[in-house]
Motif scaffolding. Sequence first.
Motif, mmCIF file in Angstrom:
data_model
loop_
_atom_site.group_PDB
_atom_site.id
_atom_site.type_symbol
_atom_site.label_atom_id
_atom_site.label_comp_id
_atom_site.label_asym_id
_atom_site.label_seq_id
_atom_site.Cartn_x
_atom_site.Cartn_y
_atom_site.Cartn_z
ATOM 1 N N ARG A 67 0.839 -1.196 0.000
ATOM 2 C CA ARG A 67 0.000 0.000 0.000
ATOM 3 C C ARG A 67 0.875 1.246 0.000
ATOM 4 N N GLY A 68 0.357 2.291 -0.598
ATOM 5 C CA GLY A 68 1.039 3.576 -0.553
ATOM 6 C C GLY A 68 2.103 3.736 -1.610
ATOM 7 N N THR A 69 2.711 4.903 -1.606
ATOM 8 C CA THR A 69 3.747 5.235 -2.575
ATOM 9 C C THR A 69 5.018 5.674 -1.855
ATOM 10 N N VAL A 70 6.124 5.641 -2.578
ATOM 11 C CA VAL A 70 7.421 6.074 -2.061
ATOM 12 C C VAL A 70 8.051 7.006 -3.096
ATOM 13 N N LYS A 71 8.573 8.132 -2.637
ATOM 14 C CA LYS A 71 9.227 9.085 -3.520
ATOM 15 C C LYS A 71 10.732 8.810 -3.566
ATOM 16 N N VAL A 72 11.274 8.815 -4.773
ATOM 17 C CA VAL A 72 12.711 8.632 -4.969
ATOM 18 C C VAL A 72 13.205 9.725 -5.900
ATOM 19 N N ASP A 73 14.282 10.394 -5.524
ATOM 20 C CA ASP A 73 14.888 11.406 -6.377
ATOM 21 C C ASP A 73 16.126 10.825 -7.037
ATOM 22 N N LEU A 74 16.221 11.051 -8.342
ATOM 23 C CA LEU A 74 17.415 10.662 -9.092
ATOM 24 C C LEU A 74 18.050 11.922 -9.679
ATOM 25 N N PRO A 75 18.903 12.615 -8.929
ATOM 26 C CA PRO A 75 19.645 13.723 -9.528
ATOM 27 C C PRO A 75 20.598 13.167 -10.587
ATOM 28 N N THR A 76 20.562 13.725 -11.773
ATOM 29 C CA THR A 76 21.438 13.242 -12.844
ATOM 30 C C THR A 76 22.262 14.391 -13.413
ATOM 31 N N SER A 77 23.207 14.043 -14.248
ATOM 32 C CA SER A 77 24.055 15.055 -14.883
ATOM 33 C C SER A 77 23.287 15.915 -15.870
ATOM 34 N N GLN A 78 22.058 15.532 -16.196
ATOM 35 C CA GLN A 78 21.228 16.312 -17.115
ATOM 36 C C GLN A 78 20.052 16.986 -16.427
ATOM 37 N N GLY A 79 19.896 16.775 -15.143
ATOM 38 C CA GLY A 79 18.772 17.342 -14.413
ATOM 39 C C GLY A 79 18.147 16.301 -13.513
ATOM 40 N N SER A 80 17.254 16.737 -12.660
ATOM 41 C CA SER A 80 16.634 15.840 -11.694
ATOM 42 C C SER A 80 15.528 15.004 -12.327
ATOM 43 N N ILE A 81 15.374 13.789 -11.834
ATOM 44 C CA ILE A 81 14.275 12.913 -12.217
ATOM 45 C C ILE A 81 13.629 12.436 -10.926
ATOM 46 N N GLY A 82 12.394 12.869 -10.725
ATOM 47 C CA GLY A 82 11.663 12.447 -9.536
ATOM 48 C C GLY A 82 10.761 11.277 -9.860
ATOM 49 N N LEU A 83 10.785 10.261 -9.021
ATOM 50 C CA LEU A 83 9.993 9.057 -9.227
ATOM 51 C C LEU A 83 8.998 8.880 -8.086
ATOM 52 N N THR A 84 7.830 8.349 -8.428
ATOM 53 C CA THR A 84 6.874 7.906 -7.427
ATOM 54 C C THR A 84 6.681 6.418 -7.610
ATOM 55 N N LEU A 85 7.106 5.620 -6.636
ATOM 56 C CA LEU A 85 6.974 4.168 -6.708
ATOM 57 C C LEU A 85 5.639 3.762 -6.102
ATOM 58 N N ASP A 86 4.933 2.871 -6.767
ATOM 59 C CA ASP A 86 3.587 2.465 -6.349
ATOM 60 C C ASP A 86 3.625 1.033 -5.832
ATOM 61 N N ARG A 87 3.538 0.894 -4.495
ATOM 62 C CA ARG A 87 3.614 -0.439 -3.898
ATOM 63 C C ARG A 87 2.435 -1.319 -4.319
ATOM 64 N N ALA A 88 1.274 -0.723 -4.521
ATOM 65 C CA ALA A 88 0.097 -1.514 -4.880
ATOM 66 C C ALA A 88 0.247 -2.159 -6.248
ATOM 67 N N LYS A 89 0.893 -1.472 -7.164
ATOM 68 C CA LYS A 89 1.063 -2.019 -8.510
ATOM 69 C C LYS A 89 2.072 -3.161 -8.541
ATOM 70 N N ALA A 90 3.165 -3.018 -7.772
ATOM 71 C CA ALA A 90 4.259 -3.987 -7.878
ATOM 72 C C ALA A 90 5.060 -4.013 -6.584
#
Length: 243
Positions: A67-90
């Motif tokens: 249940r719920g989601t988790v936020k993960v930040d991926l700072p990269t050499s080209q800019g930030s990529i923010g992810l939202t991981l969905d526990r319910a899906k997988a």
Amino acid sequence: MTSVLIRGVVIAAMALSAAVVVPGAASAAVDQPPKVTKGPCQYTETPDDPAARPVGLPRDPRHTPSRGTVKVDLPTSQGSIGLTLDRAKAPCTVQSFLHLAEHRYYDFTTCHRLTAYPTLKVLQCGDPTGTGEGGPGYKYKDELPTDLPTWPGDTTGTRKVYARGLLAMANAGPATNGSQFFLVYGDSRLLANYTVFGSVDTRGLATLDKVAAGGIQPTPDNPDPVDGTPIKTTKILRAHVRC
């Protein structure tokens, strides 16, 4: 043109390590079955495909958080990529991804492949070797999506829309998920064979668009490729899981 995502490598309409043999090693390997976690995810060691960077098996509790989601930040050499991981899906996929992120597996790794086909637009990451062949030394089951819309005009109903902004796992066939994942920057047509486990935020999509606009490195055999190494090198500096 049919495209298949294999171990984080996109292969379009076409389909790699020499081993040192030590006396007794083969029989020892046979006597030692791969380790498998005891929980529902059953993360399984892959002795024939060792970890590209040292990391153990993920935790596998009897009740996998689903249940719920988790936020993960991926700072990269080209800019930030923010992810939202969905526990319910997988749930198993999210648990593995967080394990790898928390153990710095993804830090200072380069997203090795960009595709720009009309029906396949993804950036692939997650291999510390940068070759598309590296993994975490384990594999685990698929958690395939069942709610993806059918690609417009597909009368078979088998080709699905992996929409812009989806986050999904690459694999080498059924139940071979590892560390490599792909970020969809444009609606893509694929069989529903790839676990969707989250989404990319607005700033992440802007970063992906920037990388895609930079194009793909030409080769002597292909001066104008639509599949290969991004011209704009995209290095994940550090994967940060938000509390």
